[in-house]
Design a protein around this motif. Structure first.
Motif, mmCIF file in Angstrom:
data_model
loop_
_atom_site.group_PDB
_atom_site.id
_atom_site.type_symbol
_atom_site.label_atom_id
_atom_site.label_comp_id
_atom_site.label_asym_id
_atom_site.label_seq_id
_atom_site.Cartn_x
_atom_site.Cartn_y
_atom_site.Cartn_z
ATOM 1 N N TYR A 37 0.766 -1.028 -0.077
ATOM 2 C CA TYR A 37 -0.191 0.102 -0.021
ATOM 3 C C TYR A 37 0.825 0.756 0.338
ATOM 4 O O TYR A 37 0.732 1.958 -0.868
ATOM 5 C CB TYR A 37 -0.888 0.145 1.390
ATOM 6 C CG TYR A 37 -2.229 -1.264 0.963
ATOM 7 C CD1 TYR A 37 -3.583 -0.997 0.187
ATOM 8 C CD2 TYR A 37 -2.262 -2.107 1.675
ATOM 9 C CE1 TYR A 37 -4.303 -1.558 -0.541
ATOM 10 C CE2 TYR A 37 -2.961 -3.150 1.117
ATOM 11 C CZ TYR A 37 -4.287 -2.554 0.904
ATOM 12 O OH TYR A 37 -4.970 -3.802 0.893
ATOM 13 N N ARG A 38 2.237 1.419 0.782
ATOM 14 C CA ARG A 38 2.346 2.220 0.789
ATOM 15 C C ARG A 38 3.710 2.476 -0.547
ATOM 16 O O ARG A 38 3.723 3.683 -0.946
ATOM 17 C CB ARG A 38 3.866 1.711 1.535
ATOM 18 C CG ARG A 38 3.956 2.266 3.231
ATOM 19 C CD ARG A 38 4.119 1.306 4.000
ATOM 20 N NE ARG A 38 4.262 1.858 5.451
ATOM 21 C CZ ARG A 38 4.249 2.816 6.046
ATOM 22 N NH1 ARG A 38 5.136 3.593 5.759
ATOM 23 N NH2 ARG A 38 3.785 2.745 7.784
ATOM 24 N N ALA A 39 3.743 1.630 -1.634
ATOM 25 C CA ALA A 39 4.629 1.722 -2.635
ATOM 26 C C ALA A 39 3.402 2.525 -3.554
ATOM 27 O O ALA A 39 3.310 3.417 -4.839
ATOM 28 C CB ALA A 39 5.138 -0.050 -3.050
ATOM 29 N N VAL A 97 -7.237 -0.003 -4.963
ATOM 30 C CA VAL A 97 -6.280 -0.746 -5.019
ATOM 31 C C VAL A 97 -6.383 -2.029 -4.157
ATOM 32 O O VAL A 97 -5.549 -2.489 -4.429
ATOM 33 C CB VAL A 97 -5.523 0.483 -4.439
ATOM 34 C CG1 VAL A 97 -4.288 0.701 -3.781
ATOM 35 C CG2 VAL A 97 -6.051 1.837 -4.898
ATOM 36 N N ARG A 98 -7.489 -2.628 -3.147
ATOM 37 C CA ARG A 98 -7.247 -3.115 -2.287
ATOM 38 C C ARG A 98 -7.480 -4.663 -3.175
ATOM 39 O O ARG A 98 -6.759 -5.562 -2.447
ATOM 40 C CB ARG A 98 -8.840 -3.259 -1.398
ATOM 41 C CG ARG A 98 -8.521 -1.770 -0.727
ATOM 42 C CD ARG A 98 -9.365 -2.560 0.355
ATOM 43 N NE ARG A 98 -8.761 -3.190 1.670
ATOM 44 C CZ ARG A 98 -7.680 -3.381 1.945
ATOM 45 N NH1 ARG A 98 -7.339 -1.633 2.949
ATOM 46 N NH2 ARG A 98 -7.094 -3.255 2.715
ATOM 47 N N LYS A 99 -8.522 -4.765 -4.274
ATOM 48 C CA LYS A 99 -8.583 -5.813 -5.029
ATOM 49 C C LYS A 99 -7.114 -6.088 -6.176
ATOM 50 O O LYS A 99 -7.223 -7.344 -5.640
ATOM 51 C CB LYS A 99 -9.465 -4.756 -6.412
ATOM 52 C CG LYS A 99 -9.873 -6.268 -7.465
ATOM 53 C CD LYS A 99 -11.606 -5.742 -7.988
ATOM 54 C CE LYS A 99 -11.695 -7.262 -9.246
ATOM 55 N NZ LYS A 99 -10.675 -6.721 -10.201
ATOM 56 N N ARG A 119 -4.024 -5.672 7.873
ATOM 57 C CA ARG A 119 -4.740 -4.968 7.812
ATOM 58 C C ARG A 119 -6.224 -6.168 8.126
ATOM 59 O O ARG A 119 -6.811 -6.577 8.548
ATOM 60 C CB ARG A 119 -5.715 -3.623 7.831
ATOM 61 C CG ARG A 119 -4.041 -2.966 7.775
ATOM 62 C CD ARG A 119 -3.984 -2.550 8.912
ATOM 63 N NE ARG A 119 -3.559 -1.182 9.513
ATOM 64 C CZ ARG A 119 -2.437 -1.415 9.334
ATOM 65 N NH1 ARG A 119 -1.467 -2.585 8.327
ATOM 66 N NH2 ARG A 119 -1.271 0.194 9.383
ATOM 67 N N ASP A 120 -6.202 -6.667 6.288
ATOM 68 C CA ASP A 120 -7.657 -8.212 6.653
ATOM 69 C C ASP A 120 -6.724 -9.009 5.998
ATOM 70 O O ASP A 120 -7.123 -9.695 5.144
ATOM 71 C CB ASP A 120 -7.635 -6.583 4.981
ATOM 72 C CG ASP A 120 -7.562 -6.869 3.822
ATOM 73 O OD1 ASP A 120 -5.673 -6.388 4.149
ATOM 74 O OD2 ASP A 120 -7.891 -6.681 2.510
ATOM 75 N N ILE A 121 -6.015 -9.606 6.871
ATOM 76 C CA ILE A 121 -5.446 -10.951 5.590
ATOM 77 C C ILE A 121 -6.109 -11.892 6.283
ATOM 78 O O ILE A 121 -6.245 -12.693 5.466
ATOM 79 C CB ILE A 121 -3.924 -11.211 6.136
ATOM 80 C CG1 ILE A 121 -2.941 -9.920 5.615
ATOM 81 C CG2 ILE A 121 -2.946 -12.955 5.798
ATOM 82 C CD1 ILE A 121 -2.977 -9.579 4.164
ATOM 83 N N LEU A 168 -4.955 9.157 14.224
ATOM 84 C CA LEU A 168 -6.083 9.066 13.020
ATOM 85 C C LEU A 168 -6.019 7.819 11.913
ATOM 86 O O LEU A 168 -6.503 7.503 11.525
ATOM 87 C CB LEU A 168 -5.151 10.449 12.610
ATOM 88 C CG LEU A 168 -5.418 10.148 10.629
ATOM 89 C CD1 LEU A 168 -6.576 11.260 11.108
ATOM 90 C CD2 LEU A 168 -4.161 11.443 10.482
ATOM 91 N N ARG A 169 -4.738 7.133 12.105
ATOM 92 C CA ARG A 169 -4.692 6.138 10.858
ATOM 93 C C ARG A 169 -5.500 4.649 11.429
ATOM 94 O O ARG A 169 -5.985 3.841 10.655
ATOM 95 C CB ARG A 169 -2.973 5.245 11.254
ATOM 96 C CG ARG A 169 -2.127 6.389 10.064
ATOM 97 C CD ARG A 169 -1.118 5.592 9.025
ATOM 98 N NE ARG A 169 -0.442 5.065 10.246
ATOM 99 C CZ ARG A 169 0.277 3.647 9.536
ATOM 100 N NH1 ARG A 169 0.231 2.904 8.960
ATOM 101 N NH2 ARG A 169 1.880 4.237 9.843
ATOM 102 N N ASP A 170 -5.473 4.702 12.657
ATOM 103 C CA ASP A 170 -6.194 3.801 13.642
ATOM 104 C C ASP A 170 -7.545 3.901 12.798
ATOM 105 O O ASP A 170 -8.680 3.529 12.610
ATOM 106 C CB ASP A 170 -6.040 3.868 15.142
ATOM 107 C CG ASP A 170 -5.757 2.969 15.855
ATOM 108 O OD1 ASP A 170 -4.257 2.216 15.326
ATOM 109 O OD2 ASP A 170 -4.825 2.704 17.359
HETATM 110 O O1 DC Z 1 1.199 -1.803 8.054
HETATM 111 P P1 DC Z 1 1.994 -0.544 7.104
HETATM 112 O O2 DC Z 1 2.029 0.712 8.336
HETATM 113 O O3 DC Z 1 2.788 -0.388 6.773
HETATM 114 O O4 DC Z 1 0.314 0.114 7.053
HETATM 115 C C1 DC Z 1 0.375 0.979 6.029
HETATM 116 C C2 DC Z 1 -0.917 1.776 5.453
HETATM 117 O O5 DC Z 1 -1.997 0.388 4.850
HETATM 118 C C3 DC Z 1 -1.964 1.746 7.232
HETATM 119 O O6 DC Z 1 -2.372 2.608 7.559
HETATM 120 C C4 DC Z 1 -2.807 0.735 6.285
HETATM 121 C C5 DC Z 1 -2.565 0.366 5.161
HETATM 122 N N1 DC Z 1 -3.549 -1.102 4.303
HETATM 123 C C6 DC Z 1 -3.994 -2.117 4.265
HETATM 124 O O7 DC Z 1 -4.788 -1.135 4.588
HETATM 125 N N2 DC Z 1 -4.565 -3.322 4.292
HETATM 126 C C7 DC Z 1 -3.320 -4.245 4.197
HETATM 127 N N3 DC Z 1 -3.706 -5.391 4.541
HETATM 128 C C8 DC Z 1 -1.753 -4.003 4.903
HETATM 129 C C9 DC Z 1 -2.115 -2.109 4.944
#
Ligand code: DC
Length: 209
Positions: A37-39, A97-99, A119-121, A168-170
């Motif tokens: 996701y960062r990339a 993006v997620r797909k 987060r969603d594995i 904020l990220r949470d």
């Molecule tokens: O784990 P990280 O902080 O490197 O993740 C960066 C962002 O990517 C985080 O804010 C949420 C998103 N992310 C996601 O939505 N689903 C994932 N499987 C991994 C990360």
């Protein structure tokens, strides 16, 4: 036999640190989905294009040493800035993006035994994982760890600012509509607030056995 461990949880809970060690101990491949996701976010920032344009033909690769390559160029360090962190949480809201990333992640997991963190594995990407861990820690503790990490690298660190960014990220990660951060029903909750890295690793290894 091929085995899959899924590790989910909020930012800063220690997922990547412990997953890397567990992967090395078990001889599994470690896959950092957050880096993917960062990339995407980095490509948006650098190209000035929309997330949609950027995602379609994006080339993201992770190697055995967990280095990340974007369009063939290594970006392992570049994706760790606060700007990219914010951007990653933003692009992670988009279904396209997620797909795309979910497809790549499933293809990676099909190749051999893996420990994948994100987060969603456990809920979306690999719902049939053999072991699912939901790793958490309090906001205070996660901010404290991040603060110490930056201090150790002699980088500027403001505890209250770090805490604000974590909150904020949470919020963004748990409240988004598609594949939000959530504990799978069959995941084991591990609170690392009062545990050392080694204690968390041992616990996961025990569960994996
Ligand atoms: O784990 P990280 O902080 O490197 O993740 C960066 C962002 O990517 C985080 O804010 C949420 C998103 N992310 C996601 O939505 N689903 C994932 N499987 C991994 C990360």
């Amino acid at each position: 036999m091929k085995k899959i461990i899924a590790v989910d949880g909020p930012a800063g809970a220690g997922k990547s640190t412990v997953s890397k060690i567990v992967a090395a101990r078990l001889g599994y491949t470690y896959i950092d989905t957050g880096a993917m996701y960062r990339a995407v976010a980095l490509k948006v920032l650098q190209s000035g294009k929309s997330a949609e344009d950027v995602t379609e033909n994006i080339d993201i690769k992770l190697d055995e040493a967990a280095r990340i390559f974007l369009e063939g160029r290594e970006v392992t360090k570049e994706i760790r800035t606060p700007e990219v962190s914010r951007g990653a949480s933003e692009v992670a809201k988009f279904g396209f993006v997620r797909k795309k990333l979910t497809e790549l992640q499933r293809a990676m997991a099909a190749r051999g035994s893996v420990i994948m963190d994100g987060r969603d594995i456990g809920t979306q990407v690999l719902p049939n994982a053999d072991l699912k861990i939901f790793l958490t820690a309090t906001v205070e503790e996660r901010a404290r760890r991040r603060f110490l990490e930056l201090k150790e690298k002699n980088l500027a660190a403001d505890f209250e600012q770090i805490k604000k960014e974590i909150i904020l990220r949470d919020k963004q990660d748990t409240e988004r509509e598609i594949a939000p951060l959530a504990q799978a029903e069959d995941a084991i909750l591990l609170d690392s607030t009062n545990l050392t890295i080694e204690e968390v690793v041992d616990k996961i290894l025990e569960l994996a056995e």
